[in-house]
Design a protein around this motif. Sequence first.
Motif, PDB file in Angstrom:
ATOM      1  N   MET A   1       0.857  -1.047  -0.076  1.00  0.00           N
ATOM      2  CA  MET A   1       0.019  -0.002  -0.167  1.00  0.00           C
ATOM      3  C   MET A   1       0.820   1.270  -0.085  1.00  0.00           C
ATOM      4  N   PRO A   2       0.454   2.144  -0.964  1.00  0.00           N
ATOM      5  CA  PRO A   2       1.766   3.585  -0.973  1.00  0.00           C
ATOM      6  C   PRO A   2       1.294   4.229   0.393  1.00  0.00           C
ATOM      7  N   ARG A   3       2.435   4.993   0.544  1.00  0.00           N
ATOM      8  CA  ARG A   3       2.672   5.764   1.934  1.00  0.00           C
ATOM      9  C   ARG A   3       2.835   7.099   1.729  1.00  0.00           C
ATOM     10  N   SER A   4       2.477   8.051   2.503  1.00  0.00           N
ATOM     11  CA  SER A   4       2.815   9.409   2.376  1.00  0.00           C
ATOM     12  C   SER A   4       4.312   9.671   2.431  1.00  0.00           C
ATOM     13  N   THR A   5       4.804  10.364   1.692  1.00  0.00           N
ATOM     14  CA  THR A   5       6.255  10.525   1.819  1.00  0.00           C
ATOM     15  C   THR A   5       6.430  11.710   2.898  1.00  0.00           C
ATOM     16  N   PRO A   6       7.477  11.529   3.891  1.00  0.00           N
ATOM     17  CA  PRO A   6       7.794  12.406   4.789  1.00  0.00           C
ATOM     18  C   PRO A   6       7.862  13.974   4.251  1.00  0.00           C
ATOM     19  N   ALA A   7       7.604  14.871   5.072  1.00  0.00           N
ATOM     20  CA  ALA A   7       7.397  16.345   4.749  1.00  0.00           C
ATOM     21  C   ALA A   7       8.921  16.498   4.356  1.00  0.00           C
ATOM     22  N   PRO A   8       9.200  17.441   3.315  1.00  0.00           N
ATOM     23  CA  PRO A   8      10.626  17.699   2.914  1.00  0.00           C
ATOM     24  C   PRO A   8      11.151  18.706   3.898  1.00  0.00           C
ATOM     25  N   ALA A   9      12.369  18.933   4.005  1.00  0.00           N
ATOM     26  CA  ALA A   9      12.764  19.983   4.907  1.00  0.00           C
ATOM     27  C   ALA A   9      13.175  21.412   4.281  1.00  0.00           C
ATOM     28  N   VAL A  10      11.852  21.701   4.062  1.00  0.00           N
ATOM     29  CA  VAL A  10      11.660  23.113   3.247  1.00  0.00           C
ATOM     30  C   VAL A  10      11.183  24.355   4.061  1.00  0.00           C
ATOM     31  N   HIS A  11      10.727  24.046   5.389  1.00  0.00           N
ATOM     32  CA  HIS A  11      10.294  24.800   6.158  1.00  0.00           C
ATOM     33  C   HIS A  11      11.188  25.475   7.174  1.00  0.00           C
ATOM     34  N   ASP A  12      12.339  25.129   7.284  1.00  0.00           N
ATOM     35  CA  ASP A  12      13.179  25.566   8.453  1.00  0.00           C
ATOM     36  C   ASP A  12      13.245  27.185   8.772  1.00  0.00           C
ATOM     37  N   ASP A  13      12.901  27.939   7.927  1.00  0.00           N
ATOM     38  CA  ASP A  13      12.853  29.395   8.189  1.00  0.00           C
ATOM     39  C   ASP A  13      11.411  29.884   7.837  1.00  0.00           C
ATOM     40  N   LEU A  14      10.255  29.013   7.890  1.00  0.00           N
ATOM     41  CA  LEU A  14       9.003  29.332   7.682  1.00  0.00           C
ATOM     42  C   LEU A  14       8.700  30.143   9.184  1.00  0.00           C
TER      43      LEU A  14
ATOM     44  N   ASP B   1       1.501  18.692   6.733  1.00  0.00           N
ATOM     45  CA  ASP B   1       2.505  18.177   7.368  1.00  0.00           C
ATOM     46  C   ASP B   1       2.204  17.780   8.900  1.00  0.00           C
ATOM     47  N   LEU B   2       1.169  18.569   9.161  1.00  0.00           N
ATOM     48  CA  LEU B   2       0.609  17.772  10.680  1.00  0.00           C
ATOM     49  C   LEU B   2       0.070  16.611  10.572  1.00  0.00           C
ATOM     50  N   LEU B   3      -0.851  16.289   9.737  1.00  0.00           N
ATOM     51  CA  LEU B   3      -1.471  14.921   9.221  1.00  0.00           C
ATOM     52  C   LEU B   3      -0.311  13.689   9.115  1.00  0.00           C
ATOM     53  N   VAL B   4       0.787  14.117   8.156  1.00  0.00           N
ATOM     54  CA  VAL B   4       1.925  13.210   8.046  1.00  0.00           C
ATOM     55  C   VAL B   4       2.555  13.008   9.392  1.00  0.00           C
ATOM     56  N   HIS B   5       2.525  13.971  10.285  1.00  0.00           N
ATOM     57  CA  HIS B   5       3.231  13.785  11.528  1.00  0.00           C
ATOM     58  C   HIS B   5       2.442  12.716  12.504  1.00  0.00           C
ATOM     59  N   LEU B   6       1.082  13.081  12.466  1.00  0.00           N
ATOM     60  CA  LEU B   6       0.125  12.294  13.213  1.00  0.00           C
ATOM     61  C   LEU B   6      -0.131  10.776  12.455  1.00  0.00           C
ATOM     62  N   ASP B   7      -0.159  10.779  11.441  1.00  0.00           N
ATOM     63  CA  ASP B   7      -0.413   9.619  10.612  1.00  0.00           C
ATOM     64  C   ASP B   7       0.214   9.576   9.231  1.00  0.00           C
ATOM     65  N   PRO B   8       1.517   8.840   9.212  1.00  0.00           N
ATOM     66  CA  PRO B   8       2.223   9.025   7.770  1.00  0.00           C
ATOM     67  C   PRO B   8       1.281   8.257   6.865  1.00  0.00           C
ATOM     68  N   GLY B   9       0.511   7.156   7.151  1.00  0.00           N
ATOM     69  CA  GLY B   9      -0.223   6.278   6.032  1.00  0.00           C
ATOM     70  C   GLY B   9      -1.163   7.065   5.052  1.00  0.00           C
ATOM     71  N   TYR B  10      -1.151   6.522   3.914  1.00  0.00           N
ATOM     72  CA  TYR B  10      -1.696   6.884   2.711  1.00  0.00           C
ATOM     73  C   TYR B  10      -3.349   7.059   2.747  1.00  0.00           C
ATOM     74  N   LEU B  11      -3.940   6.007   3.175  1.00  0.00           N
ATOM     75  CA  LEU B  11      -5.227   5.632   3.287  1.00  0.00           C
ATOM     76  C   LEU B  11      -6.212   6.837   4.057  1.00  0.00           C
ATOM     77  N   ARG B  12      -5.605   7.447   4.969  1.00  0.00           N
ATOM     78  CA  ARG B  12      -6.429   8.517   5.650  1.00  0.00           C
ATOM     79  C   ARG B  12      -6.157   9.811   4.745  1.00  0.00           C
ATOM     80  N   ARG B  13      -5.147   9.717   4.294  1.00  0.00           N
ATOM     81  CA  ARG B  13      -5.041  11.215   3.310  1.00  0.00           C
ATOM     82  C   ARG B  13      -6.036  11.104   2.184  1.00  0.00           C
ATOM     83  N   VAL B  14      -6.179  10.010   1.669  1.00  0.00           N
ATOM     84  CA  VAL B  14      -7.236   9.693   0.473  1.00  0.00           C
ATOM     85  C   VAL B  14      -8.646   9.815   1.026  1.00  0.00           C
ATOM     86  N   ARG B  15      -9.035   9.325   2.071  1.00  0.00           N
ATOM     87  CA  ARG B  15     -10.097   9.274   2.648  1.00  0.00           C
ATOM     88  C   ARG B  15     -10.613  10.803   2.830  1.00  0.00           C
ATOM     89  N   GLY B  16      -9.521  11.519   3.502  1.00  0.00           N
ATOM     90  CA  GLY B  16      -9.997  13.038   3.666  1.00  0.00           C
ATOM     91  C   GLY B  16     -10.471  13.695   2.462  1.00  0.00           C
TER      92      GLY B  16
END
Length: 297
Positions: free
Chosen positions: A1-14, A191-206
């Motif tokens: 089953m596909p999984r969400s990729t971790p958030a890239p490190a692009v927010h260091d200065d956000l 990013d919050l969703l991936v932090h709490l649940d990195p799975g793919y299915l919940r993202r799709v369901r959302g």
Amino acid sequence: MPRSTPAPAVHDDLVLDPRDVQFDWSALPLHWIPDEPVATHVINVLHLLLPEGERWFVEVFKQALPMITDDRLREEVLGFIGQEAIHAEAHQEVLDHLLGQGLDPRPYVRQVSWLFRRVLGERPGLTAAQRRESVIERVAFVAAIEHFTAFLGNWALNSPGLDRAQADPTMLDLLRWHGAEEVEHRSVAFDLLVHLDPGYLRRVRGMLVSGPMLVHLWVRGARFMLAADPVLDGRIRPTWRDAHLNARRGLLPDLRLLARSAVRYFRPGYHPTQEGSSSQALGYLATSPAARAAAAR
């Protein structure tokens, strides 16, 4: 089953700055895109949905805060909460102005409020595990909705058709200030969703829940606004053909592009940084009359 990729490190200065903007609506005409009541009211649906919707975002994210174990993400979520709270109040002021012009938005807004507070709100009597699951599921809904608000924000920043149509400049600044902040914080909910649940299915369901819900609410909202318009007296009803023609003229987003954007959300490697331009968003926020006035206060 596909999984969400971790958030890239692009927010260091956000750093998300809640800009306490103010707008003067005293001179806003009912049809703020001149001679374009359909396009005006299709966009006005934002004012119907966003006050209640963004207050709901804030409540969901406040409930999620104790679950966050990453300090940087927590700061981004706090900034997101601040920005969304101000967005809600800015759009609420437009609703109050419409009421003063004889267009009563309250019947529709009550329905939206019932949806977010009763159907999607926090449920009593849950165990700790059930409550955590409920919060994460609603974060998934927020992440999907934020995908659409980022798309709309990107459109607002790149919509010269509204300028050509001589749309009211104060409303344009509201749409573009809000749109720029949606692009600026477009990654936080995901990013919050991936932090709490990195799975793919919940993202799709959302997305499968939120996407059709938004389309339904928007169509109903456009119909309501045109029917409630005291000038039109119910003579105009929105059609998909109107939406297509107005999109070709740059007065509304292109529904085909919106659909393609929704499909991109299902890609396993998707991340919101692939949508829109942070530099463009920050560029507009540096020149927005409302944002500049807020910074000077």
